[in-house]
Design a protein around this motif. Structure first.
Motif, PDB file in Angstrom:
ATOM      1  N   GLY A   1      18.351 118.203  -3.337  1.00  0.00           N
ATOM      2  CA  GLY A   1      17.783 118.222  -1.940  1.00  0.00           C
ATOM      3  C   GLY A   1      16.188 118.634  -2.526  1.00  0.00           C
ATOM      4  O   GLY A   1      15.512 119.204  -3.181  1.00  0.00           O
ATOM      5  N   ARG A   2      15.202 118.105  -1.446  1.00  0.00           N
ATOM      6  CA  ARG A   2      13.888 118.408  -1.620  1.00  0.00           C
ATOM      7  C   ARG A   2      13.429 119.127  -0.276  1.00  0.00           C
ATOM      8  O   ARG A   2      13.949 118.708   0.781  1.00  0.00           O
ATOM      9  N   ARG A   3      12.622 120.130  -0.358  1.00  0.00           N
ATOM     10  CA  ARG A   3      12.040 120.799   0.854  1.00  0.00           C
ATOM     11  C   ARG A   3      11.666 119.844   1.999  1.00  0.00           C
ATOM     12  O   ARG A   3      10.961 119.097   1.672  1.00  0.00           O
TER      13      ARG A   3
ATOM     14  N   ARG B   1      14.833 118.942  -9.638  1.00  0.00           N
ATOM     15  CA  ARG B   1      13.937 119.763  -8.369  1.00  0.00           C
ATOM     16  C   ARG B   1      12.789 120.099  -8.508  1.00  0.00           C
ATOM     17  O   ARG B   1      11.857 119.812  -7.817  1.00  0.00           O
ATOM     18  N   ARG B   2      12.416 120.430  -9.891  1.00  0.00           N
ATOM     19  CA  ARG B   2      11.210 120.970 -10.581  1.00  0.00           C
ATOM     20  C   ARG B   2      10.285 119.397 -10.224  1.00  0.00           C
ATOM     21  O   ARG B   2       8.996 119.483  -9.810  1.00  0.00           O
ATOM     22  N   LEU B   3      10.823 118.423 -10.580  1.00  0.00           N
ATOM     23  CA  LEU B   3      10.066 117.267 -10.657  1.00  0.00           C
ATOM     24  C   LEU B   3       9.711 116.578  -9.538  1.00  0.00           C
ATOM     25  O   LEU B   3       8.367 116.315  -9.200  1.00  0.00           O
ATOM     26  N   LEU B   4      10.429 117.075  -8.380  1.00  0.00           N
ATOM     27  CA  LEU B   4      10.011 116.976  -6.893  1.00  0.00           C
ATOM     28  C   LEU B   4       8.927 117.721  -6.563  1.00  0.00           C
ATOM     29  O   LEU B   4       8.217 116.994  -5.957  1.00  0.00           O
ATOM     30  N   GLU B   5       9.066 119.045  -7.075  1.00  0.00           N
ATOM     31  CA  GLU B   5       7.825 119.914  -6.516  1.00  0.00           C
ATOM     32  C   GLU B   5       6.607 119.682  -7.107  1.00  0.00           C
ATOM     33  O   GLU B   5       5.668 119.406  -6.456  1.00  0.00           O
ATOM     34  N   GLU B   6       6.566 119.068  -8.297  1.00  0.00           N
ATOM     35  CA  GLU B   6       5.535 118.723  -9.157  1.00  0.00           C
ATOM     36  C   GLU B   6       4.849 117.457  -8.378  1.00  0.00           C
ATOM     37  O   GLU B   6       3.568 117.405  -8.044  1.00  0.00           O
ATOM     38  N   ASP B   7       5.608 116.577  -7.827  1.00  0.00           N
ATOM     39  CA  ASP B   7       5.149 115.403  -7.234  1.00  0.00           C
ATOM     40  C   ASP B   7       4.556 115.783  -5.788  1.00  0.00           C
ATOM     41  O   ASP B   7       3.384 115.479  -5.575  1.00  0.00           O
ATOM     42  N   ALA B   8       4.958 116.736  -5.345  1.00  0.00           N
ATOM     43  CA  ALA B   8       4.536 117.298  -3.791  1.00  0.00           C
ATOM     44  C   ALA B   8       3.238 118.107  -4.003  1.00  0.00           C
ATOM     45  O   ALA B   8       2.482 118.056  -3.366  1.00  0.00           O
TER      46      ALA B   8
END
Ligand code: AMP
Length: 504
Positions: A433-435, A497-504
């Motif tokens: 999941g991504r926020r 999930r961290r990868l996705l946060e870094e993208d954001a």
């Protein structure tokens, strides 16, 4: 009782039965195995190690691994198995946390340990050899059921690992449970150590000791599908534990050579989700050789089991549904599904899986807060979400922290992963999941394409639309060459999930 009693008894009755092997080479019979373990125990005892002490084992898979385990038990001490793939700094942390009084190592992984670690003895050096020169102890030092026997550090996909206290009675219950519910073991059988002996594979030695069966370490020391397929017909009746990723690789290798895994009797799979598409193919290629177990460090290798006949019986109308489950509770255990308030949920409803019975740990090592959180009212809270049907079959969904909540609805990543894996261009997939500002979370799929394929999001989306509810479909796809995994092959969703946060 002391698990080393099993070795002493088998050696007394079947001294000449082949015990320790490297590939097809016989290294020791049961008399030799027990004598060396008893000598090692005497050597440890001479250094003041006995009941109440902890002996860490930091070695790659090798015959001496079993000597180290049984040597420590002969002396009445507990073993702290450390995954050989850990970094030395991580191993040092475990050695210090466990307060180990001795560390038995192989040089390939243990040579770099800090000189301050207590009593480091290497199987490749004089220390281990000296231990073996002692006069063997007359028998294992007695252990009561509540004595610590196996202090196992959870692999942990987040944070520091915790020490799980497994007692002698827990081990006995897990071993008898295997014999009752997983598989019979005969003297002509061979335990094959393809997976790390610091984990479940090491715990599967006991039933083979009890039955005077062989213990075979592959010359490669690890999991090499072609090596296994070459050795199996020569050794015959192999039993081993394999994580789902290992099963996939073995099946691919068997298929490539047009074989069915001749010589392999039982592959116990578990430790992570086995997708329906993969196990269906495995049974198709290799036949009725598979048994699934679901367990965790806190109830070692023993929560539910899906036996061989249910895995293989394609004629049963519920075959697929059962194959997608992790089976039913082991005979010695109670398993139930609980809601957030701890009360049991009706069949079919998803909640946390709770376990009670003789295999469940008495608690974590020196961590009363974590123990109180995990053991409540006598029940082990597994942290796994699942549902149980009317017949007791448990379907595992996800770790509670991996469940995606989008628009107030729970989405179980496993279901989305199962669907995507049926796409011919998808080799591996992990869904997280991504926020999302409106929905709370949205579904993102990380896909490893099959070699030579280049799947596009539109075709994956169309594929999902045909199989799962619209709201469960991934909103985004990311393509990776491989998924991040921990040392036991479990996908690290936190890293994704961290990868996705870094993208954001
Ligand atoms: P560990 O304590 O490192 O052995 O990890 C145990 C966790 O692995 C369990 O809590 C489950 O989340 C997962 N696991 C174990 N067996 C299975 C299985 N057969 N299917 C799916 N997940 C599993």
């Amino acid at each position: 009782m002391n698990p080393a009693e099993w070795l002493a008894r088998t050696a007394a009755l079947h001294p000449e039965a082949p015990a320790l092997m490297r590939g097809t080479d016989l290294l020791a019979d049961y008399a030799g195995f027990a004598r060396r373990a008893a000598a090692l125990g005497a050597g440890l005892a001479a250094r003041g190690i006995g009941p109440g002490a902890r002996v860490a084992v930091f070695m790659t898979n090798r015959p001496e691994y079993l000597l180290a385990l049984y040597g420590a038990w002969y002396a009445g001490a507990a073993v702290v198995p450390i995954n050989a793939k850990l970094h030395v700094r991580e191993a040092e942390w475990i050695i210090a946390n466990a307060g180990a009084q001795a560390v038995l190592v192989s040089d390939d992984v243990g040579a770099e340990l800090h000189p301050d670690v207590p009593l480091r003895l290497s199987v490749d050096g004089a220390g281990f050899a000296e231990l073996l020169t002692h006069d063997p102890l007359p028998g294992p030092v007695p252990m009561t059921g509540d004595a610590l026997a196996w202090l196992f550090y959870t692999s942990g996909t987040t944070g520091r690992p915790k020490g799980v206290r497994i007692t002698a009675a827990n081990i006995t219950a897990a071993v008898l449970s295997y014999l009752a519910d997983v598989d019979a073991v005969h003297p002509a059988d061979a335990a094959f150590y393809a997976a790390p002996m610091s984990h479940g594979a090491g715990l599967y030695n006991f039933m083979h000791v009890i039955r005077a069966a062989r213990h075979v370490i592959p010359p490669s020391g690890g999991f090499e599908p072609d090596e296994i397929l070459d050795l199996a017909p020569r050794l015959e009746n192999l039993h081993f534990f394999a994580a789902p990723t290992m099963v996939r690789r073995l099946v691919a290798a068997a298929r490539a050579r047009g074989g069915t895994g001749e010589g392999i009797r039982t592959i116990v799979y578990g430790g992570g989700p086995m997708y329906l598409a993969d196990i269906t193919e495995a049974v198709e290629v290799m036949g009725p050789r598979f048994v699934q177990i679901y367990g965790q460090g806190e109830s070692p290798m023993t929560i539910t089991v899906l036996p061989r006949d249910l895995v293989a019986d394609r004629t049963h109308p519920d075959w697929r549904a059962r194959l997608a489950s992790v089976g039913r509770a082991f005979s010695a255990l109670e398993v139930r599904i609980a809601g957030a308030d701890g009360r049991s949920l009706p069949p079919g409803e998803v909640g946390e899986i709770l376990v009670r019975g003789p295999t469940v740990m008495p608690g974590y090592w020196q961590d009363p807060a974590a123990t109180a959180e995990t053991l409540r009212d006598g029940w082990l809270r597994t942290g796994d979400m699942g549902a149980m049907d009317e017949q007791g079959f448990v379907t595992l969904h996800d770790r509670s922290k991996d469940v995606i909540i989008s628009g107030g609805t729970n989405i179980y990543p496993r279901e989305v992963e199962e669907a995507l894996l049926l796409h011919p261009a998808v080799a591996e997939v992990s869904v997280v999941g991504r926020r999302h500002p409106d929905w709370g979370e949205e579904v993102v799929a990380f896909v490893v394409p099959e070699p030579g394929h280049d799947p596009d999001p539109a075709s994956l989306d169309a594929h999902c639309r045909d199989r799962i509810a619209r709201f469960k479909r991934p909103k985004h796809y990311r393509f990776l060459a491989e998924l991040p995994k921990n040392n036991y092959g479990k996908v690290l969703k936190t890293d994704l999930r961290r990868l996705l946060e870094e993208d954001a």
